[in-house]
Scaffold this active site. Sequence first.
Site, PDB file in Angstrom:
ATOM      1  N   GLY A 225      10.564  24.091  28.527  1.00 41.40           N
ATOM      2  CA  GLY A 225      10.987  22.611  28.795  1.00 41.40           C
ATOM      3  C   GLY A 225      12.116  22.467  28.723  1.00 41.40           C
ATOM      4  O   GLY A 225      13.068  23.164  28.771  1.00 41.40           O
ATOM      5  N   SER A 226      12.487  20.972  28.425  1.00 46.19           N
ATOM      6  CA  SER A 226      13.876  20.428  28.704  1.00 46.19           C
ATOM      7  C   SER A 226      14.469  21.008  27.117  1.00 46.19           C
ATOM      8  O   SER A 226      13.990  21.168  26.117  1.00 46.19           O
ATOM      9  CB  SER A 226      13.843  18.994  28.533  1.00 46.19           C
ATOM     10  OG  SER A 226      13.642  18.445  27.544  1.00 46.19           O
ATOM     11  N   GLY A 230      13.118  20.822  23.348  1.00 41.47           N
ATOM     12  CA  GLY A 230      13.189  21.907  22.630  1.00 41.47           C
ATOM     13  C   GLY A 230      13.800  21.900  21.312  1.00 41.47           C
ATOM     14  O   GLY A 230      13.721  22.337  20.244  1.00 41.47           O
ATOM     15  N   GLU A 245      12.174  28.634  26.214  1.00 46.09           N
ATOM     16  CA  GLU A 245      12.732  28.809  27.355  1.00 46.09           C
ATOM     17  C   GLU A 245      13.215  27.310  27.677  1.00 46.09           C
ATOM     18  O   GLU A 245      12.214  26.662  28.344  1.00 46.09           O
ATOM     19  CB  GLU A 245      11.766  29.584  28.323  1.00 46.09           C
ATOM     20  CG  GLU A 245      12.442  30.062  29.354  1.00 46.09           C
ATOM     21  CD  GLU A 245      12.337  29.577  30.842  1.00 46.09           C
ATOM     22  OE1 GLU A 245      12.476  30.076  31.810  1.00 46.09           O
ATOM     23  OE2 GLU A 245      11.968  28.179  30.823  1.00 46.09           O
ATOM     24  N   CYS A 279      13.292  26.043  36.561  1.00 50.64           N
ATOM     25  CA  CYS A 279      14.451  26.297  35.540  1.00 50.64           C
ATOM     26  C   CYS A 279      15.440  26.963  35.990  1.00 50.64           C
ATOM     27  O   CYS A 279      16.568  26.766  35.501  1.00 50.64           O
ATOM     28  CB  CYS A 279      13.668  26.876  34.419  1.00 50.64           C
ATOM     29  SG  CYS A 279      12.338  26.070  33.464  1.00 50.64           S
TER      30      CYS A 279
END
Length: 480
Positions: A225-226, A230, A245, A279
């Site tokens: 995610g963002s 994170g 990630e 991403c």
Amino acid sequence: MVYPMYIDGEWVTKPGAEKEVISPATGEVLGTITPAGFEEVDRALKAADREKEHLESMTVFERAELCMKIAAAIENHKEELAKIISLEMGKPYTEALGEVGGSALSFRDAAEQIKWMSDEIPSVREKNVHVFAYRRPVGVFTIITPFNFPICTACCYYLAPGLAAGNTMVWFPPISCSAIASVFMKCIEEAGVPKGMLNMVIGTSKEAKTAAVQHPLTAGIGFTGSTLAGDDIEAKAKAKKTLMELGGNGPVVVLKDADLEKASEAILAGSFNNAGQICTSTERVLVDDCVAGKLAELLVEKMKRYQVGNPLEEGTTMGPVHNHSTVDTVLEHIQDAVQKGAKIISPNSGKMEGMPTDNYLYPTVLDFVSKDALVNIEETFGPLIALVRFQDEAEIMPLIEMSPYGLAAGIFTEDLKKGMKMAEKMRFGYVNINSGSHYWDWTFPAGGAGGSRSGHGRSGGKWSILEMSEERCVTVNLND
């Protein structure tokens, strides 16, 4: 239609907490979900903790067989799954079918890979001492995944390798794509996965995901995610094992000797597939000024093939973006770039009028983008191509380094020696030569480069299994 959670082998709802599931494609209400609170999170983690020894005790061949059964169940429901992905997430039905197929394949791959993972017998200095380094599951994993590939990211990054490695899991899908997660769990039930081994909890970050991250029974956390989210998870996870990630701003470098036909095809796919919500999508194109004009012409000509519309209608090649925050970011980045001297060269730009929702955007190409434009620095995550021209190749690395991300990149050149040297200097998890930044196969590792804002750890194939397991040593002293 109510889309329930799946906890300890049971379908669970929470009366009084109903939330509508609204399609970004049509605006219609698809049904309702009931987000969890601490009680449901606690129950799911306790079920996973109870079953962790059971799963770990299974042989790798038994776990592989379980993965194969899940793959078969996914294929049995492929049309149903793809339709809900299209309606709830917004991607075209053909892309959704590909996502479902990829999800099934990830379980098949994990089934094969786990059978060939080996333990080690390291050598030590002392005679008659034998060391056995075993690879074992970490324990209970909390898995938190994004909306852009609502089941495939979960499957190929975490659920398939995690189950193969012997970890029990509690999965938190994005709340805006929880209906598809609920339907997907029918495949887990149909495959005969013992109750408690794999649970799905619907919940917000504040009430559910934070509770799971901080819960004492959570041993590991997998998050895609963002970067901001994170960072928050990392702070709350403390000493727990984390696999992160995070964001990307995939640059594609086009050198003056590049095959522009090939480059333009890859750039369009990397920027407009899944409406740019990847991403590793191609967000900024760093192009030699002497070929930039020709590349721009090719992009504008070829982008005519992209037909934006209802994702379930035949001929649609790009659906709406998933949420309003993505719309806002794309529009902000376009406006910022234009204010700093960029030119919109695509036929249209901005929101599309007369569509069922406000989530439909024209795919857009910008040229003459300045190096200080937001699109060259931040993650856009939408259908936008930004051409940043350079006069000298010495400008390339400084341009790249203006963005803090280091997830994936691409280089187009016919000089493979130059391409290899450049790729080895670029700090990204992976660099594709003569392919776009978005190209990835889950048989090779992906993840953020050290020191970047794109996370840590590696996902893909055996690397996911390695990340979701750990070495444990046993020594035997045979001296008298």
